[in-house]
Structures are given as C-alpha cells and as structure tokens.
Design a protein around this motif. Structure first.
Motif, mmCIF file in Angstrom:
data_model
loop_
_atom_site.group_PDB
_atom_site.id
_atom_site.type_symbol
_atom_site.label_atom_id
_atom_site.label_comp_id
_atom_site.label_asym_id
_atom_site.label_seq_id
_atom_site.Cartn_x
_atom_site.Cartn_y
_atom_site.Cartn_z
ATOM 1 N N ALA A 80 0.831 -1.207 0.000
ATOM 2 C CA ALA A 80 0.000 0.000 0.000
ATOM 3 C C ALA A 80 0.867 1.259 0.000
ATOM 4 C CB ALA A 80 -0.932 -0.001 1.200
ATOM 5 N N THR A 81 1.915 1.247 0.806
ATOM 6 C CA THR A 81 2.836 2.391 0.856
ATOM 7 C C THR A 81 3.487 2.609 -0.497
ATOM 8 O OG1 THR A 81 3.286 2.093 3.210
ATOM 9 C CG2 THR A 81 4.942 3.276 1.929
ATOM 10 N N TYR A 82 3.944 1.533 -1.110
ATOM 11 C CA TYR A 82 4.587 1.625 -2.427
ATOM 12 C C TYR A 82 3.641 2.220 -3.466
ATOM 13 C CZ TYR A 82 6.344 -0.125 -6.948
ATOM 14 O OH TYR A 82 6.753 -0.226 -8.250
ATOM 15 N N ARG A 83 2.431 1.709 -3.534
ATOM 16 C CA ARG A 83 1.500 2.192 -4.558
ATOM 17 C C ARG A 83 1.065 3.638 -4.299
ATOM 18 N NH1 ARG A 83 -0.052 -1.207 -8.310
ATOM 19 N NH2 ARG A 83 0.120 -3.465 -8.042
ATOM 20 N N GLN A 84 0.875 3.987 -3.036
ATOM 21 C CA GLN A 84 0.402 5.336 -2.709
ATOM 22 C C GLN A 84 1.461 6.409 -2.917
ATOM 23 O OE1 GLN A 84 -0.908 4.812 1.333
ATOM 24 N NE2 GLN A 84 -2.598 3.452 0.755
ATOM 25 N N THR A 85 2.733 6.057 -2.778
ATOM 26 C CA THR A 85 3.804 7.052 -2.864
ATOM 27 C C THR A 85 4.632 6.928 -4.140
ATOM 28 O OG1 THR A 85 5.373 5.642 -1.639
ATOM 29 C CG2 THR A 85 3.969 7.125 -0.351
ATOM 30 N N TYR A 86 4.192 6.099 -5.069
ATOM 31 C CA TYR A 86 4.990 5.820 -6.264
ATOM 32 C C TYR A 86 5.216 7.078 -7.106
ATOM 33 C CZ TYR A 86 6.801 3.448 -10.385
ATOM 34 O OH TYR A 86 7.609 3.033 -11.415
ATOM 35 N N GLN A 87 6.467 7.287 -7.495
ATOM 36 C CA GLN A 87 6.844 8.396 -8.370
ATOM 37 C C GLN A 87 7.207 7.831 -9.739
ATOM 38 O OE1 GLN A 87 9.738 11.042 -6.530
ATOM 39 N NE2 GLN A 87 8.987 10.512 -4.479
ATOM 40 N N PRO A 88 6.394 8.078 -10.748
ATOM 41 C CA PRO A 88 6.626 7.480 -12.070
ATOM 42 C C PRO A 88 8.002 7.821 -12.624
ATOM 43 C CG PRO A 88 4.448 8.468 -11.955
ATOM 44 C CD PRO A 88 5.174 8.900 -10.717
ATOM 45 N N SER A 89 8.607 6.853 -13.288
ATOM 46 C CA SER A 89 9.887 7.062 -13.966
ATOM 47 C C SER A 89 9.695 6.845 -15.452
ATOM 48 C CB SER A 89 10.934 6.088 -13.424
ATOM 49 O OG SER A 89 10.532 4.739 -13.669
ATOM 50 N N GLU A 90 10.709 7.202 -16.234
ATOM 51 C CA GLU A 90 10.596 7.054 -17.681
ATOM 52 C C GLU A 90 10.428 5.588 -18.071
ATOM 53 O OE1 GLU A 90 13.205 8.045 -21.744
ATOM 54 O OE2 GLU A 90 13.761 8.930 -19.816
ATOM 55 N N GLN A 91 11.172 4.710 -17.404
ATOM 56 C CA GLN A 91 11.093 3.287 -17.716
ATOM 57 C C GLN A 91 9.839 2.637 -17.145
ATOM 58 O OE1 GLN A 91 15.032 1.895 -16.299
ATOM 59 N NE2 GLN A 91 15.383 1.199 -18.394
ATOM 60 N N HIS A 92 9.352 3.172 -16.011
ATOM 61 C CA HIS A 92 8.221 2.547 -15.315
ATOM 62 C C HIS A 92 7.201 3.613 -14.921
ATOM 63 C CE1 HIS A 92 10.615 -1.121 -15.074
ATOM 64 N NE2 HIS A 92 11.613 -0.382 -14.619
ATOM 65 N N PRO A 93 6.338 4.008 -15.857
ATOM 66 C CA PRO A 93 5.336 5.036 -15.544
ATOM 67 C C PRO A 93 4.301 4.585 -14.525
ATOM 68 C CG PRO A 93 4.990 4.135 -17.747
ATOM 69 C CD PRO A 93 6.299 3.610 -17.273
ATOM 70 N N GLU A 94 4.147 3.274 -14.338
ATOM 71 C CA GLU A 94 3.187 2.739 -13.377
ATOM 72 C C GLU A 94 3.908 1.848 -12.364
ATOM 73 O OE1 GLU A 94 0.033 3.540 -13.270
ATOM 74 O OE2 GLU A 94 0.059 4.695 -15.152
#
Length: 333
Positions: free
Chosen positions: A203-217
C-alpha cells in the motif's frame, strides 16, 4: 484463475542441496527445473544470494544464471536478489552487463539490502556492516552504470553500459517499498518467508509511487509458497515434511536431533514463529492452489506472483510445477 486475468507467474529456485548431494547436483537440477519452466510458460526464474548455508548453493547468482541461461532459450533469469551491500556497484554492473550481452532481453536484477548471511560470514565477505546505509546511493550508482549514464565521471561499466538491465527492489519492510517508490522501480516483496508487512508495504509503495521514464506505473511482485500435488492428502504430507525440515534447520542450530526431539521443539513458541514465516502457502490440488493464489493476489495487490515451490524432492517439485502451470492456464511455449 480466469485465463483473462491470470497474472504472470514466476519461480524462485534456491538451488537446494539435498542430503548426500554436492552443489553440482543442485545445479544440474536447476537446469532441468528451468527447462521445464520454460516449456510450461513461466515468466522468469530468480536465484537468491545466500552465504554459508549448507542446503542452498546459490551464493553466486551471476555464475548460476550464466549456466542456466546457456541451457535454456527464452525464459527470463535473474537475481532475486543480489545483496548489493556485499559488492561494489561497478562489479555487479559488469557481471550482469556481461550476462545481458550474452543473453539479450533475458536478464533481470533484483537488489536486496540484507547481507544474506550471518554476522561471522558477513565479516568473511569483507563487508562493512555499515554498507547497508548507502544502499539507496548504491542502487542509483548501479543504475547509472547500466544505462550508460554513469554518476562517477570517467568510470564506465564494460560490459554493462547501455544494457539497461531491468532493476527490481526487493524487500520485506517499508524501507524497500519507500525506496522503490521514490526511484520509480518495480517492487518485489519477500512474503514467502517474511509475511508480516506485506499489505502495508505494498500500500505504501503504490500510494507514494513516483513514475519514472522506464516505469510510468508501479509494479508489484509478491512471493508465495506453493505445494501442489495430485491429491490433497499428498500435498498436505509434503507440506508437513517441508515445514519439519525448515523447523529442524532453524531450531536445532546444527545439532543432530531425533524426530521425537523435533516434535518437542515444534510445540514451542519459537517454532510457531518459524512456521509463521511460511504463512502464505498454497497447499493442495491444482484447483485448490489456483483458488488460494487468486485470493493471495488480491490481498497483495500483485501484478505478478513469484512462487517458491516447496516440495521434499526435486521430482516432487517438478510435478508441482506441472500442476501449477495447468491449474493457472499458463501457455506452453
């Protein structure tokens, strides 16, 4: 699982050395394991860096990956993971860059912060106990080498630069979840042996995720144990044997003990703590395992499942793999 909603399913191979064997026997079995997994349609196999463990021969994941990759054709192979504080980032970039050049598009690199061993062995590895403190910076340095955009002027990984080997952050706590989210990297949770923080970390990972060029999701891999057999009774018995073996290894502390002494140990609170490490375990026939994994995937909010096949023997593990593939509608290659 419905074929339309079946997630990618991958495997962990511990290169287990059974009683009376040499590590070479485990490596031979790892090749057969990977060849069957490739035929059945599993996405990837990961090998974990462990040291000074008599029953686990995967102390050098890059070397083992090279051997298995040379004897397979399509399946992805990777470290799950390399314990980065044990190594210089440049060394790992060169090792996995070499693998990527030899086997383009097939190599993964999961990174862990733990030592993968005990304190005495840690010292023998020449590892500074404080090395884990620089794990985030080391991940960034390693990523720079693999992308060809080194963070250290004048230092290039050869091989390595431009291979863009995919990186995954491994973890069993909030630290790894937060770091993976901050760096915009996929996150793999070790719920097959450290289940306590699974839901909170994801939950922490999904809620705070910062998209990157390689991994937008965000992308979550959740590990789970599976013991699949042709009958429920057989699966339950295999699971019982595996758990007794785990308890013996962790509670006897190297001492030779009888089955009766093991029974006494299994009645202790310490034994319950050990067995709780295997909390997320699917046990049963193909349909029973399939239903368990569907529920587990929902609980873990997982995009991919990483399965540890818990079986008393290599032959039983291969049969468990077949049952799992059939039950989850994997597409043979």
């Amino acid at each position: 699982m419905d074929p339309a909603t079946t997630p990618p399913i991958s495997l962990i191979d511990f290169a287990t050395v059974h009683s009376g064997e040499r590590p070479g026997d485990a490596f031979h079995r790892s090749v057969a394991f990977a060849q069957q997994a490739e035929r059945l349609g599993f996405k990837r196999i990961w090998y974990a860096e462990h040291h000074n463990m008599k029953r686990i021969a995967s102390s050098s994941p890059a070397v083992l990956i090279a051997h298995v990759a040379a004897n397979t054709h399509r399946i992805n192979l990777g470290a799950g993971g390399v314990m980065l504080p044990n190594h210089a980032p440049l060394t790992i970039a060169e090792q996995f860059g070499t693998l990527a050049e030899l086997h383009p598009g097939r190599i993964d690199l999961g990174l862990g912060r733990a030592p993968g061993t005990d304190p005495r062995t840690l010292q023998a590895l020449r590892r500074d106990a404080r090395a884990a403190e620089t794990f985030p910076q080391d991940v960034v340095e390693l990523a720079g080498y693999l992308s060809g955009d080194s963070t250290i002027p004048g230092v290039t990984a050869v091989p390595g630069a431009g291979t863009n080997v995919p990186l995954y952050i491994l973890g069993s706590s909030l630290f790894g979840a937060q770091l993976a989210a901050q760096l915009g990297l996929p996150y793999a949770f070790a719920s097959h042996f450290a289940p306590a923080a699974l839901e909170q970390a994801v939950a922490t990972y999904r809620q705070t995720y910062q998209p990157s060029e390689q991994h937008p999701e965000p992308y979550v891999i959740a590990a789970v144990n599976v013991t699949a057999a042709d009958s429920t009774d057989d699966a339950v018995e295999q699971d019982r044997q595996v758990k007794r073996k785990r308890a013996r290894a962790m509670l006897a502390r190297g001492r030779s003990i009888t089955e009766e002494e093991l029974d006494i140990l299994l009645s202790t609170p310490q034994a319950q703590q050990v067995l709780d490490m295997l909390r997320y375990t699917a046990v049963g026939t193909g349909s029973e395992v399939r239903d368990y994994l569907a529920d587990f995937r929902a609980r873990a909010q997982a995009d991919e499942l990483m399965v540890a096949l818990n079986a008393p023997s290599g032959a039983q593990s291969l049969r468990s793999m077949e049952i799992l593939a059939d039950a989850t509608n994997l597409a043979p290659r």
